[in-house]
Design a protein around this motif. Structure first.
Motif, PDB file in Angstrom:
ATOM      1  N   THR A  50      29.897 -36.255  55.769  1.00 26.90           N
ATOM      2  CA  THR A  50      30.945 -36.401  54.758  1.00 26.90           C
ATOM      3  C   THR A  50      30.615 -35.661  53.484  1.00 26.90           C
ATOM      4  OG1 THR A  50      29.904 -38.446  53.994  1.00 26.90           O
ATOM      5  CG2 THR A  50      31.623 -38.643  55.688  1.00 26.90           C
ATOM      6  N   GLU A  68      38.216 -35.444  46.009  1.00 29.56           N
ATOM      7  CA  GLU A  68      38.427 -36.809  46.474  1.00 29.56           C
ATOM      8  C   GLU A  68      39.193 -36.794  47.795  1.00 29.56           C
ATOM      9  OE1 GLU A  68      37.330 -39.616  45.180  1.00 29.56           O
ATOM     10  OE2 GLU A  68      36.342 -38.646  43.467  1.00 29.56           O
ATOM     11  N   SER A  69      38.898 -37.769  48.641  1.00 29.46           N
ATOM     12  CA  SER A  69      39.642 -37.920  49.881  1.00 29.46           C
ATOM     13  C   SER A  69      40.992 -38.560  49.563  1.00 29.46           C
ATOM     14  CB  SER A  69      38.861 -38.784  50.862  1.00 29.46           C
ATOM     15  OG  SER A  69      39.560 -38.935  52.068  1.00 29.46           O
ATOM     16  N   SER A 179      43.412 -39.047  56.342  1.00 25.68           N
ATOM     17  CA  SER A 179      43.148 -38.552  54.993  1.00 25.68           C
ATOM     18  C   SER A 179      42.660 -37.115  55.073  1.00 25.68           C
ATOM     19  CB  SER A 179      42.098 -39.424  54.281  1.00 25.68           C
ATOM     20  OG  SER A 179      40.852 -39.378  54.973  1.00 25.68           O
ATOM     21  N   ARG A 181      40.540 -33.908  52.626  1.00 25.96           N
ATOM     22  CA  ARG A 181      39.694 -33.687  51.451  1.00 25.96           C
ATOM     23  C   ARG A 181      39.615 -32.200  51.117  1.00 25.96           C
ATOM     24  NH1 ARG A 181      33.990 -36.626  51.102  1.00 25.96           N
ATOM     25  NH2 ARG A 181      35.429 -38.300  50.593  1.00 25.96           N
ATOM     26  N   VAL A 205      38.663 -31.641  59.187  1.00 25.74           N
ATOM     27  CA  VAL A 205      39.090 -32.976  59.608  1.00 25.74           C
ATOM     28  C   VAL A 205      39.018 -33.040  61.127  1.00 25.74           C
ATOM     29  CG1 VAL A 205      40.962 -34.668  59.591  1.00 25.74           C
ATOM     30  CG2 VAL A 205      40.663 -33.114  57.642  1.00 25.74           C
ATOM     31  N   GLN A 218      45.946 -30.941  49.610  1.00 28.21           N
ATOM     32  CA  GLN A 218      45.847 -32.393  49.720  1.00 28.21           C
ATOM     33  C   GLN A 218      47.223 -33.048  49.628  1.00 28.21           C
ATOM     34  OE1 GLN A 218      42.990 -33.369  46.586  1.00 28.21           O
ATOM     35  NE2 GLN A 218      41.401 -33.606  48.141  1.00 28.21           N
TER      36      GLN A 218
END
Length: 370
Positions: A50, A68-69, A179, A181, A205, A218
């Motif tokens: 991550t 940020e995710s 999600s 990122r 992802v 995003q």
């Protein structure tokens, strides 16, 4: 795009911080070389998960901050998606099961084997398949997700689905990502030629059914993806992924035209309407004017968005086939029309079959057509 100049070599040299000389550009005009072979550096002690390590940042004094995710769907709205429904009704599924019991399976097995062989063709360098349309809302992103999932299912080497659409594209949602990122623009500032696959995937992802996804953003309104970023990312990632499916912006956007011009195969999505078919024919005529047989590597996906469509599919397909391009018709599917994540097991049988044929046609052209 300016032909006669090897922009791939230019980009790789810029990633490595080496200026491109005029002599190199002259040589590139004479010899169209493939991207340089991979560097066989020792693998890192531990693969990033991550929190990837920024090994290739071009300006170490201003390192790229970790974004940020962000959830792909607002949690308050996710509840409104409801339960996914099957693409075929219960009655239709029952009829299909009965027909399978009474029909001969010999020809069906032969067809499935042939399509699987097309999808599993070995590649020497990564193949890029660009998906676009003449306007939004015709199923371009849905088709990209279907192709990405199909290649993920049939191939045993890495497959990437890349979003090159506007800032509010929906590919991550359709691919089932909860999600996102890192984006294309973020990765363009981090890539370097000495990175390993394990370094790259730390910024991507993972898709539930296999494969990887790289979003364009995003999901926020911001600067759109530019041509330079697209070229940098797609050229660099070809070294790591056997197949890259690109969900382009709609034509005549600059990134879409660049993607269609530089891809190994092109999928043009057209709605089953008279104006949609007419506009798509204009796009095919444009592809015929490109200087490197772009039309020979194109496939049309004709999509139905209503169960009550009245367009004569045979006549529409014949009009598009006059250009020599194959046409694959995808019927109306309740599961796809519902929106949200695509669950392969919930697709109608005719939709699954059409998606496999479309992927096989695109792969055939990406590998064999020159």
């Amino acid at each position: 795009m300016a032909h006669g100049r090897d922009w791939q070599r230019d980009v790789l040299r810029e990633l490595g911080g080496t200026p491109v000389s005029e002599a190199d550009r002259t040589a590139a005009r004479l010899v169209r070389s493939e991207p340089p072979a991979e560097h066989h550096d020792p693998p890192p002690e531990s693969a990033p998960s991550t929190q990837p390590v920024h090994r290739g940042v071009r300006n170490p004094r201003t390192p790229m901050p970790t974004p940020e995710s962000v959830p792909t769907v607002d949690p308050r709205l996710a509840l409104a998606l409801g339960n996914p429904q099957h693409g075929d009704s219960v009655t239709r599924r029952t009829g299909q099961a009965l027909r399978k019991l009474t029909a001969s399976v010999g020809q069906e097995v032969a067809d499935q084997t042939r399509l699987a062989q097309e999808l599993q063709q070995p590649v020497t360098t990564g193949r890029v398949i660009a998906v676009t349309s003449i306007r939004g809302g015709v199923g371009k992103t849905t088709m990209s997700a279907l192709l990405g999932r199909t290649f993920n299912h049939y191939r045993h080497d890495p497959v990437l689905t890349l979003e090159a659409d506007a800032a509010l594209g929906t590919l991550p949602v359709r691919m089932g990502a909860e999600s996102v990122r890192w984006s294309c623009s973020d990765l363009a500032h981090i890539l370097s030629p000495d990175m390993q696959l394990t370094d790259i995937t730390g910024y991507l992802v993972p898709v539930v059914d296999g494969g990887w996804l790289l979003p364009a953003s995003q999901g926020r309104v911001g600067a759109p993806l530019d041509i330079r970023t697209y070229r940098t990312v797609t050229l660099a990632l070809r070294r790591y992924f056997a197949v890259t499916v690109v969900d382009c912006e709609t034509l005549p956007g600059e990134v879409a035209r660049t993607a269609m011009d530089t891809a190994h195969a092109r999928v043009v999505v057209a709605p089953m309407t008279a104006e949609g078919v007419n506009g798509t024919r204009v796009v095919l005529d444009w592809l015929a004017q490109l200087p490197h047989s772009a039309l020979a590597t194109a496939v049309v996906a004709l999509t139905a968005h209503s169960p009550d469509a009245t367009l004569d599919v045979k006549a529409a397909s014949a009009h598009l086939r006059e250009t020599g391009v194959p046409v694959i018709a995808l019927p109306y599917d309740r599961h796809l029309a519902q929106g949200g994540p695509i669950h392969t097991a919930m697709l109608g049988q005719a939709t699954r079959d059409a998606a496999i044929r479309l992927a096989a046609e695109a792969m055939h052209r990406a590998v064999r057509v020159r």
